[in-house]
Design a protein around this motif. Structure first.
Motif, short mmCIF file in Angstrom:
data_model
loop_
_atom_site.label_atom_id
_atom_site.label_comp_id
_atom_site.label_asym_id
_atom_site.label_seq_id
_atom_site.Cartn_x
_atom_site.Cartn_y
_atom_site.Cartn_z
N THR A 16 -39.11 88.99 79.00
CA THR A 16 -37.73 88.75 78.57
C THR A 16 -37.67 88.82 77.06
N VAL A 18 -36.11 87.74 73.75
CA VAL A 18 -35.34 86.62 73.22
C VAL A 18 -34.86 87.02 71.83
N HIS A 20 -32.84 86.30 68.33
CA HIS A 20 -32.50 85.20 67.43
C HIS A 20 -31.43 85.67 66.45
N THR A 29 -41.41 87.49 75.86
CA THR A 29 -42.24 86.52 76.59
C THR A 29 -43.52 87.15 77.12
N CYS A 47 -31.38 83.26 72.03
CA CYS A 47 -32.28 82.10 71.93
C CYS A 47 -31.55 80.78 72.14
N LEU A 50 -31.75 79.12 75.65
CA LEU A 50 -33.01 78.61 76.18
C LEU A 50 -32.92 77.12 76.44
N CYS A 54 -33.96 76.16 70.69
CA CYS A 54 -34.85 77.16 70.10
C CYS A 54 -35.46 76.64 68.81
#
Length: 69
Positions: A16, A18, A20, A29, A47, A50, A54
């Motif tokens: 995955t 992610v 930011h 990941t 992010c 999550l 984060c």
């Protein structure tokens, strides 16, 4: 269960991505991921979605997972 992209020899990642918003970087990941291109990832999340938050929001410069270029 088999991966259709693997069977078709399509360049892709099973991890995955992610993303930011702070700093504009992304990390994956999958520890074997070599390219953070959005086209390679079937799963992309912000992010901030999550669970538990984060690390970039509380400690800039400390990646949560593994940063990819």
């Amino acid at each position: 269960m088999e991966c259709a992209s693997c069977d078709a020899a399509i360049d892709h990642c099973h991890g995955t991505l992610v993303v930011h918003p702070e700093g504009g970087f992304a990390e994956c990941t999958d520890p074997g991921c070599v390219d953070g291109d959005r086209l390679r990832h079937g799963l992309i999340v912000d992010c901030q979605t999550l669970g538990g938050g984060c690390a970039c929001a509380t400690a800039p410069g400390k990646p949560l997972l593994r940063q990819v270029s």
